[in-house]
Write a protein that holds these residues in place. Structure first.
Motif, PDB file in Angstrom:
ATOM      1  N   THR A 251       0.816  -1.212  -0.118  1.00  0.00           N
ATOM      2  CA  THR A 251       0.040   0.110   0.054  1.00  0.00           C
ATOM      3  C   THR A 251       0.959   1.158   0.056  1.00  0.00           C
ATOM      4  OG1 THR A 251      -1.682  -1.062   0.966  1.00  0.00           O
ATOM      5  CG2 THR A 251      -1.751   1.514   1.215  1.00  0.00           C
ATOM      6  N   THR A 252       0.365   2.180  -0.833  1.00  0.00           N
ATOM      7  CA  THR A 252       0.626   3.584  -0.770  1.00  0.00           C
ATOM      8  C   THR A 252      -0.080   4.397  -0.240  1.00  0.00           C
ATOM      9  OG1 THR A 252       2.323   3.283  -2.702  1.00  0.00           O
ATOM     10  CG2 THR A 252       1.704   5.548  -2.101  1.00  0.00           C
ATOM     11  N   ARG A 253      -0.042   5.131   0.682  1.00  0.00           N
ATOM     12  CA  ARG A 253      -1.075   6.132   1.190  1.00  0.00           C
ATOM     13  C   ARG A 253      -0.920   7.507   0.535  1.00  0.00           C
ATOM     14  NH1 ARG A 253       1.163   6.289   7.149  1.00  0.00           N
ATOM     15  NH2 ARG A 253       2.951   5.313   5.956  1.00  0.00           N
TER      16      ARG A 253
ATOM     17  N   THR B 292      10.950   4.000  -2.624  1.00  0.00           N
ATOM     18  CA  THR B 292      10.199   3.265  -1.695  1.00  0.00           C
ATOM     19  C   THR B 292       8.629   3.940  -1.524  1.00  0.00           C
ATOM     20  OG1 THR B 292      12.149   2.736  -0.664  1.00  0.00           O
ATOM     21  CG2 THR B 292      10.285   1.874   0.409  1.00  0.00           C
ATOM     22  N   THR B 293       7.938   3.575  -2.509  1.00  0.00           N
ATOM     23  CA  THR B 293       6.585   4.209  -2.297  1.00  0.00           C
ATOM     24  C   THR B 293       5.649   3.254  -1.755  1.00  0.00           C
ATOM     25  OG1 THR B 293       5.689   3.291  -4.585  1.00  0.00           O
ATOM     26  CG2 THR B 293       6.780   5.542  -4.502  1.00  0.00           C
ATOM     27  N   ARG B 294       5.793   1.817  -1.689  1.00  0.00           N
ATOM     28  CA  ARG B 294       4.994   1.001  -0.874  1.00  0.00           C
ATOM     29  C   ARG B 294       5.123   1.014   0.755  1.00  0.00           C
ATOM     30  NH1 ARG B 294       5.857  -0.977  -5.911  1.00  0.00           N
ATOM     31  NH2 ARG B 294       4.325  -2.115  -7.016  1.00  0.00           N
ATOM     32  N   GLY B 295       4.126   1.586   1.351  1.00  0.00           N
ATOM     33  CA  GLY B 295       4.399   1.493   2.755  1.00  0.00           C
ATOM     34  C   GLY B 295       4.770   3.091   3.257  1.00  0.00           C
ATOM     35  N   ALA B 296       4.748   3.921   2.290  1.00  0.00           N
ATOM     36  CA  ALA B 296       4.990   5.280   2.607  1.00  0.00           C
ATOM     37  C   ALA B 296       3.836   6.143   2.207  1.00  0.00           C
ATOM     38  CB  ALA B 296       6.088   5.810   1.418  1.00  0.00           C
ATOM     39  N   ALA B 297       3.979   7.402   2.594  1.00  0.00           N
ATOM     40  CA  ALA B 297       2.723   8.472   2.225  1.00  0.00           C
ATOM     41  C   ALA B 297       3.410   9.170   1.205  1.00  0.00           C
ATOM     42  CB  ALA B 297       2.452   8.866   3.475  1.00  0.00           C
TER      43      ALA B 297
END
Length: 324
Positions: free
Chosen positions: A159-161, A223-228
């Motif tokens: 997930t990307t927030r 690193t967009t997955r797990g990031a906002a």
């Protein structure tokens, strides 16, 4: 090489249209446009472009599971303001949005082909402010964030927030609209916040959301997955600067007039506890408003600069095309 399926929830909405525009002419992707009403004029227009249009309702989990089948990338969004207008209640609309967000997350987690879940959410204002500010259209999304993180950890890793900041079109909302005062020869914007309140804005959502989403998907070194990800123009405006940008774009004079919270609530009683509270939060916390709760200013947040984005449509241009 087979195309990746990009499934766009709310495809006929403002954010959805922007996401579709970013991928529509890219041969690497197949766009699946989700809508409740595939026979609506907006949906038929998407079909005319050659897109796959699929019926799905975020209130119906089974329809989402069927619509998500085979998806590699899902852009998920809810519309708080639809139940807000229908129910005339922030708390009730919040509960509706939480369930809708859970429905989306559960269906995404049940999609074995899924590689990337882009969830349109917002910063945790309540946590950032230690409980001082509860903004309904933030809070519902934050509860879905927590649900994904605690109940669906495998999905959380994908997930990307995605935080979409202040829309330029918000000036069409009555509580933000500048009103002409003929005897003063200028437009007046009544505000329960100070002229120096910092506002991060995406400008024209339809023009600028797409490039952010495309960057999120196509930059594996980030690193967009797990990031906002903060979808906002590089510039930070004060409330006064934002208003004067609108005035310059329209060729008029404008003035921000600060009024009390009580007076603002008398003018717009329902909205004072929604948009009014949001503006008070921004006034007090400034740049920290767009941070990860518990972290430092901007910690863990990727912005336009971090994503290497250039050429976004500017705010003045967005205001030129806005009718209020």
């Amino acid at each position: 090489m087979s195309k990746k399926i990009v499934t766009v929830v709310g495809a006929t909405g403002t954010q959805g249209k922007g996401v579709i525009a970013a991928f529509r002419n890219n041969p690497s992707y197949h766009i699946r446009a989700l809508t409740r009403s595939p026979t609506s004029a907006s949906a038929l227009a998407l079909s005319a472009l050659g897109l796959e249009v699929v019926q799905a309702d975020i209130n119906d989990p089974s329809s989402l599971q069927a619509a998500f089948a085979g998806s590699h990338i899902i852009y998920a969004v809810t519309n708080f303001f639809e139940p807000f207008a229908a129910l005339q209640s922030g708390p009730k609309a919040l509960e509706v949005e939480v369930q809708q967000g859970i429905n989306l997350a559960d269906a995404a987690a049940a999609t074995p082909t899924l590689e990337h879940y882009i969830w349109s959410t917002l910063p945790n204002a309540s946590a950032i402010s230690a409980g001082k500010y509860l903004i309904p259209h933030f809070e519902g999304k934050n509860r879905v964030d927590d649900y994904i993180k605690t109940k669906l950890p495998a999905l959380w890793q994908k997930t990307t927030r995605f935080w979409v900041s202040y829309y330029s079109s918000n000036l069409a909302y009555p509580m933000f609209t500048p009103y002409l005062v003929p005897t003063a020869g200028k437009y007046v914007q009544f505000a329960n916040y100070a002229p120096g309140t910092l506002i991060r804005t995406v400008g024209d959502v339809g023009a600028n959301v797409g490039p952010f989403v495309k960057a999120v998907v196509e930059q594996p070194d980030k690193t967009t997955r797990g990031a906002a990800v903060l979808a906002a123009l590089p510039e930070t405006y004060t409330a006064e600067e934002l208003l004067q940008t609108w005035a310059r774009a329209r060729g008029v004079k404008a003035q921000l007039v600060q009024i009390s919270r009580a007076a603002f609530g008398e003018l717009w009683p329902l909205w004072a506890d929604e948009m009014g509270v949001m503006m008070e939060f921004w006034e007090e916390f400034g740049e920290r408003s767009w941070s990860v709760a518990g972290g430092g200013e901007g910690e863990g947040v990727l912005d336009a600069e971090a994503l290497g984005l250039q050429g976004l449509q500017g705010l003045e241009e967005a205001f030129r095309g806005l009718e209020v």
